[in-house]
Enzyme design. Structure first.
Site, PDB file in Angstrom:
ATOM      1  N   THR A  31      44.117  27.984  37.783  1.00 44.35           N
ATOM      2  CA  THR A  31      42.974  28.167  38.678  1.00 44.35           C
ATOM      3  C   THR A  31      41.763  28.668  37.911  1.00 44.35           C
ATOM      4  OG1 THR A  31      44.598  28.784  40.370  1.00 44.35           O
ATOM      5  CG2 THR A  31      42.282  29.098  40.911  1.00 44.35           C
ATOM      6  N   GLU A 105      44.191  40.324  30.406  1.00 46.10           N
ATOM      7  CA  GLU A 105      43.621  40.187  31.744  1.00 46.10           C
ATOM      8  C   GLU A 105      43.353  41.549  32.366  1.00 46.10           C
ATOM      9  OE1 GLU A 105      45.468  35.924  33.278  1.00 46.10           O
ATOM     10  OE2 GLU A 105      46.667  37.740  33.495  1.00 46.10           O
TER      11      GLU A 105
END
Length: 232
Positions: A31, A105
């Site tokens: 995504t 992340e």
């Protein structure tokens, strides 16, 4: 409509929150890749932004798309991070790390003023835990670390098998930081903040895939359109 098309719709909706001059965290995964590609189109149209990638894969994608890159050593804070998730609950707590980039992340998300999570609506769950929880570990003393992870899970009332993630070559998957990943199949995590704290207290654990209190908004795409969830 395919899952991939929904992911691209979510990425396009998140792009509406990007402004000229922003410093952006660029997530990792299928995504997030859509977001990077769409951002690249805007950059080629004159948008001026810089990005901090959360993986070497994303770095390569961003450079291919013409996005200028920087590092957290060169900027103090990021305005916005856009990233995907493996699971999202109503409180915007997340499981991330299916792509193996959870440490970077989380570092990038924590250095950002806002984090927008993009996904198709199937990633929204009532309870975290059906998706295996990634736990990044040091390879040294793995057996001891696994025992400690089992004990930490038991203290939080969750149980399930642990497995060392393997790469396509059949050997242990190695993260960009040189660590291994253990996937914990826990089924349901009733108290994600407590489990995150317990896991990170283990010396052999580098980081875990529970993202608690980091996301400020989720942009979810489904057959009926875009759904926005903001942190209470």
């Amino acid at each position: 409509m395919s899952s991939d098309e929904l992911k691209r719709q979510a990425a396009a909706a998140a792009l509406e929150h990007v402004r000229d001059g922003m410093k952006l965290g660029l997530g990792t995964g299928s995504t997030a890749k859509h977001f990077v590609e769409l951002l690249g189109e805007r950059v080629r149209g004159g948008l001026n932004v810089v990005g901090v990638p959360t993986s070497e894969v994303t770095r390569a994608d961003a450079l291919r798309c013409g996005i200028a890159l920087t590092t957290l050593d060169e900027v103090d804070r990021l305005d916005l991070t856009v990233d995907g998730a493996d699971e999202i609950n109503a409180a915007l707590n997340l499981i991330k790390g299916g792509g193996g980039a959870l440490l970077r992340e989380k570092i990038v998300a924590a250095a950002s003023d806002r984090m927008i999570v993009i996904a198709d609506e199937s990633k929204l769950v009532a309870n975290l835990g059906r998706f295996p929880l990634p736990i990044e570990v040091n390879s040294f003393g793995l057996a001891a670390t696994l025992r400690a992870i089992e004990e930490a899970c038991a203290e939080c009332g969750v149980f399930g098998p642990l497995s060392l993630r393997k790469g396509s070559d059949g050997h242990a998957f190695v993260t960009d930081g040189g660590h291994w990943i253990v996937d914990a199949q826990l089924g349901r995590i009733p108290d994600a903040p407590s489990l995150a704290d317990q896991l990170n207290a283990i010396p052999g654990v580098v980081e875990n895939g529970l993202f608690i209190g980091l996301a400020s908004m989720a942009v979810l795409a489904g057959p009926n359109g875009i759904r926005i969830i903001e942190r209470p």
